[in-house]
Design a protein around this motif. Sequence first.
Motif, PDB file in Angstrom:
ATOM      1  N   ILE A  77       0.856  -1.187   0.000  1.00  0.00           N
ATOM      2  CA  ILE A  77       0.000   0.000   0.000  1.00  0.00           C
ATOM      3  C   ILE A  77       0.884   1.227   0.000  1.00  0.00           C
ATOM      4  O   ILE A  77       1.692   1.421   0.917  1.00  0.00           O
ATOM      5  N   ASP A  78       0.749   2.047  -1.034  1.00  0.00           N
ATOM      6  CA  ASP A  78       1.564   3.258  -1.153  1.00  0.00           C
ATOM      7  C   ASP A  78       3.043   2.940  -0.948  1.00  0.00           C
ATOM      8  O   ASP A  78       3.751   3.621  -0.196  1.00  0.00           O
ATOM      9  N   GLU A  79       3.502   1.880  -1.595  1.00  0.00           N
ATOM     10  CA  GLU A  79       4.904   1.462  -1.633  1.00  0.00           C
ATOM     11  C   GLU A  79       5.397   0.818  -0.338  1.00  0.00           C
ATOM     12  O   GLU A  79       6.581   0.496  -0.211  1.00  0.00           O
ATOM     13  N   VAL A  80       4.515   0.592   0.629  1.00  0.00           N
ATOM     14  CA  VAL A  80       4.897  -0.051   1.885  1.00  0.00           C
ATOM     15  C   VAL A  80       4.351  -1.478   1.891  1.00  0.00           C
ATOM     16  O   VAL A  80       3.147  -1.698   1.755  1.00  0.00           O
ATOM     17  N   ASP A  81       5.239  -2.454   2.064  1.00  0.00           N
ATOM     18  CA  ASP A  81       4.838  -3.859   2.083  1.00  0.00           C
ATOM     19  C   ASP A  81       4.108  -4.208   3.365  1.00  0.00           C
ATOM     20  O   ASP A  81       4.516  -3.794   4.456  1.00  0.00           O
ATOM     21  N   SER A  82       3.059  -5.006   3.255  1.00  0.00           N
ATOM     22  CA  SER A  82       2.506  -5.686   4.410  1.00  0.00           C
ATOM     23  C   SER A  82       3.189  -7.039   4.531  1.00  0.00           C
ATOM     24  O   SER A  82       3.998  -7.425   3.685  1.00  0.00           O
ATOM     25  N   VAL A  83       2.886  -7.762   5.575  1.00  0.00           N
ATOM     26  CA  VAL A  83       3.476  -9.078   5.771  1.00  0.00           C
ATOM     27  C   VAL A  83       2.986 -10.018   4.668  1.00  0.00           C
ATOM     28  O   VAL A  83       1.814 -10.005   4.290  1.00  0.00           O
ATOM     29  N   GLY A  84       3.892 -10.831   4.129  1.00  0.00           N
ATOM     30  CA  GLY A  84       3.510 -11.772   3.089  1.00  0.00           C
ATOM     31  C   GLY A  84       2.548 -12.833   3.605  1.00  0.00           C
ATOM     32  O   GLY A  84       2.618 -13.249   4.768  1.00  0.00           O
ATOM     33  N   THR A 100      -9.135 -13.051   0.549  1.00  0.00           N
ATOM     34  CA  THR A 100      -9.157 -11.713   1.128  1.00  0.00           C
ATOM     35  C   THR A 100      -7.786 -11.338   1.663  1.00  0.00           C
ATOM     36  O   THR A 100      -7.233 -12.017   2.521  1.00  0.00           O
ATOM     37  N   LEU A 101      -7.259 -10.232   1.148  1.00  0.00           N
ATOM     38  CA  LEU A 101      -5.961  -9.737   1.576  1.00  0.00           C
ATOM     39  C   LEU A 101      -6.075  -8.857   2.809  1.00  0.00           C
ATOM     40  O   LEU A 101      -5.192  -8.852   3.658  1.00  0.00           O
ATOM     41  N   SER A 102      -7.150  -8.098   2.902  1.00  0.00           N
ATOM     42  CA  SER A 102      -7.375  -7.258   4.073  1.00  0.00           C
ATOM     43  C   SER A 102      -8.838  -6.852   4.128  1.00  0.00           C
ATOM     44  O   SER A 102      -9.465  -6.584   3.103  1.00  0.00           O
ATOM     45  N   SER A 103      -9.360  -6.771   5.338  1.00  0.00           N
ATOM     46  CA  SER A 103     -10.732  -6.302   5.545  1.00  0.00           C
ATOM     47  C   SER A 103     -10.766  -5.038   6.389  1.00  0.00           C
ATOM     48  O   SER A 103     -11.829  -4.633   6.863  1.00  0.00           O
ATOM     49  N   SER A 104      -9.620  -4.398   6.594  1.00  0.00           N
ATOM     50  CA  SER A 104      -9.554  -3.188   7.427  1.00  0.00           C
ATOM     51  C   SER A 104      -8.757  -2.086   6.742  1.00  0.00           C
ATOM     52  O   SER A 104      -7.872  -1.468   7.328  1.00  0.00           O
ATOM     53  N   LEU A 105      -9.060  -1.856   5.478  1.00  0.00           N
ATOM     54  CA  LEU A 105      -8.376  -0.814   4.725  1.00  0.00           C
ATOM     55  C   LEU A 105      -9.028   0.537   4.962  1.00  0.00           C
ATOM     56  O   LEU A 105     -10.079   0.643   5.610  1.00  0.00           O
ATOM     57  N   ASP A 106      -8.409   1.573   4.434  1.00  0.00           N
ATOM     58  CA  ASP A 106      -8.881   2.952   4.605  1.00  0.00           C
ATOM     59  C   ASP A 106      -9.954   3.249   3.563  1.00  0.00           C
ATOM     60  O   ASP A 106      -9.646   3.598   2.421  1.00  0.00           O
ATOM     61  N   HIS A 154      -5.735   5.179  -2.049  1.00  0.00           N
ATOM     62  CA  HIS A 154      -4.360   4.711  -1.941  1.00  0.00           C
ATOM     63  C   HIS A 154      -4.007   3.930  -3.198  1.00  0.00           C
ATOM     64  O   HIS A 154      -4.889   3.461  -3.924  1.00  0.00           O
ATOM     65  N   GLU A 155      -2.701   3.776  -3.439  1.00  0.00           N
ATOM     66  CA  GLU A 155      -2.261   2.921  -4.532  1.00  0.00           C
ATOM     67  C   GLU A 155      -1.947   1.544  -3.965  1.00  0.00           C
ATOM     68  O   GLU A 155      -1.194   1.421  -2.990  1.00  0.00           O
ATOM     69  N   TYR A 156      -2.524   0.522  -4.586  1.00  0.00           N
ATOM     70  CA  TYR A 156      -2.375  -0.855  -4.123  1.00  0.00           C
ATOM     71  C   TYR A 156      -1.592  -1.666  -5.164  1.00  0.00           C
ATOM     72  O   TYR A 156      -1.774  -1.499  -6.371  1.00  0.00           O
ATOM     73  N   LEU A 157      -0.748  -2.537  -4.638  1.00  0.00           N
ATOM     74  CA  LEU A 157       0.015  -3.462  -5.461  1.00  0.00           C
ATOM     75  C   LEU A 157      -0.170  -4.845  -4.851  1.00  0.00           C
ATOM     76  O   LEU A 157       0.152  -5.063  -3.684  1.00  0.00           O
ATOM     77  N   VAL A 158      -0.708  -5.763  -5.638  1.00  0.00           N
ATOM     78  CA  VAL A 158      -0.867  -7.149  -5.202  1.00  0.00           C
ATOM     79  C   VAL A 158       0.135  -7.977  -5.992  1.00  0.00           C
ATOM     80  O   VAL A 158       0.049  -8.085  -7.217  1.00  0.00           O
ATOM     81  N   ARG A 162       9.533  -1.348  -5.697  1.00  0.00           N
ATOM     82  CA  ARG A 162       8.456  -0.677  -4.947  1.00  0.00           C
ATOM     83  C   ARG A 162       8.903   0.681  -4.418  1.00  0.00           C
ATOM     84  O   ARG A 162       8.108   1.627  -4.394  1.00  0.00           O
ATOM     85  N   LEU A 163      10.164   0.817  -4.015  1.00  0.00           N
ATOM     86  CA  LEU A 163      10.623   2.069  -3.428  1.00  0.00           C
ATOM     87  C   LEU A 163      10.973   3.110  -4.487  1.00  0.00           C
ATOM     88  O   LEU A 163      10.784   4.312  -4.259  1.00  0.00           O
ATOM     89  N   ALA A 164      11.470   2.674  -5.629  1.00  0.00           N
ATOM     90  CA  ALA A 164      11.829   3.618  -6.687  1.00  0.00           C
ATOM     91  C   ALA A 164      10.684   3.839  -7.673  1.00  0.00           C
ATOM     92  O   ALA A 164      10.762   4.736  -8.508  1.00  0.00           O
ATOM     93  N   GLY A 165       9.629   3.010  -7.594  1.00  0.00           N
ATOM     94  CA  GLY A 165       8.458   3.212  -8.429  1.00  0.00           C
ATOM     95  C   GLY A 165       8.544   2.581  -9.798  1.00  0.00           C
ATOM     96  O   GLY A 165       7.952   3.094 -10.755  1.00  0.00           O
ATOM     97  N   TYR A 166       9.247   1.460  -9.924  1.00  0.00           N
ATOM     98  CA  TYR A 166       9.388   0.764 -11.204  1.00  0.00           C
ATOM     99  C   TYR A 166       8.722  -0.601 -11.134  1.00  0.00           C
ATOM    100  O   TYR A 166       8.691  -1.233 -10.085  1.00  0.00           O
ATOM    101  N   CYS A 167       8.225  -1.082 -12.272  1.00  0.00           N
ATOM    102  CA  CYS A 167       7.875  -2.495 -12.335  1.00  0.00           C
ATOM    103  C   CYS A 167       9.144  -3.283 -12.660  1.00  0.00           C
ATOM    104  O   CYS A 167      10.136  -2.732 -13.140  1.00  0.00           O
ATOM    105  N   VAL A 168       9.108  -4.580 -12.387  1.00  0.00           N
ATOM    106  CA  VAL A 168      10.319  -5.392 -12.320  1.00  0.00           C
ATOM    107  C   VAL A 168      10.313  -6.482 -13.388  1.00  0.00           C
ATOM    108  O   VAL A 168       9.328  -7.203 -13.550  1.00  0.00           O
ATOM    109  N   ALA A 169      11.429  -6.590 -14.114  1.00  0.00           N
ATOM    110  CA  ALA A 169      11.694  -7.751 -14.960  1.00  0.00           C
ATOM    111  C   ALA A 169      13.029  -8.333 -14.505  1.00  0.00           C
ATOM    112  O   ALA A 169      14.069  -7.685 -14.648  1.00  0.00           O
ATOM    113  N   ASN A 170      12.998  -9.518 -13.936  1.00  0.00           N
ATOM    114  CA  ASN A 170      14.197 -10.122 -13.354  1.00  0.00           C
ATOM    115  C   ASN A 170      14.779 -11.139 -14.331  1.00  0.00           C
ATOM    116  O   ASN A 170      14.196 -12.188 -14.576  1.00  0.00           O
TER     117      ASN A 170
END
Length: 348
Positions: free
Chosen positions: A73-80, A93-99, A104-108, A172-180
């Motif tokens: 959420i907004d570039e901050v990881d929750s616990v995996g 369900t990933l979360s039932s107590s969101l704002d 917010h920007e969400y990344l799953v 996530r911190l620099a704002g890029y998508c990833v190709a490994n």
Amino acid sequence: MPTYDITNSSIYNNYVWVEGPVALGTHAGITSWAATANKDSIAVPETAIRFRATIGTLAVHCYQAPGAIRLTIDEVDSVGLTLGSTGSYADFTLSSSLDSANEHEYLVTWGTQGNDGMFVSAIVTSGGSGLNTNPLPQRRLCAFYGDSITAGQSTGSSPADATTNWTHHVGRLAGYCVANLGIGGTLVSGAAADAGQNRTSDITGISPQVPSVVLIMYGVNDVIGAVGTSTFGTAYQSMLTQLRAGLPGVTILCEAIMHHQNPNTTDQDAYNAEIVSVISGLADPLIFYRTGGYDNFVTANGPLHPNIAGSCQVGCQIANDLVAVAGYGAPRPPVIARPVIGSLLIRG
């Protein structure tokens, strides 16, 4: 509950972006997105769904097999989290107590692949006003190039989880998508087809999205194998020259070979000096050398690879390097995780 069919072309790559090595197909009779194989068959790829929303609860409709999934959420990881093995499609369900009052920007992100992985067909929400349906800008792509330290198969996570690797934290911190495009056990030098100097088409051939940045952490196996520094330097120069020819105008960030605990650990500085010499000789204003990951190791998973905490610290430092040379995002202190938000449940 609002359901957003992310296999619908009016939704994906519009206000929902499906990022990373991913393919749209049919599994168990339902059209869905699945992660495709990484270059290294041992390392899992990083596939993500990104969107902006004002919601109280978030679930994904997916085919569930054992695997890892993470909400950011907004570039901050929750616990995996770990998917249960139901062998069928269900809402996870990933979360039932969101704002539900603010957007917010969400990344799953999930890091499993193939028939043993996760297949995602829809986003399911409740509370708030739902997904923002205005077009969402596409993130720039950072292509990572290296060996097993880049591929990330050795962080020690169980089940294998691409989001524990340092490449995820850079993205996530620099704002890029990833190709490994890391492949374990490979050298920069040598005649092998998978040597760094011989497989640059892995990077230059990425499509349809062309990388904005190529981030290289490569050479530890040349150090371990006691390849001569001049041989290494020649190969590194060939690698960079080919990357530049295939991707003109793209930023190339060369990270120092990481300090490690193998017997040849005192030798990596000579190889890093060779990298500096090569870059200096090329005099390309868009090729950079940085040392963000060199001494940010924390504790190791074995004598060579950073563990989960080490990967986070390495990723945070390299994200600062990336932002400094290529922009897009803002340097910030390391953030490993915050508590799981809300409860978890499976609905059939």
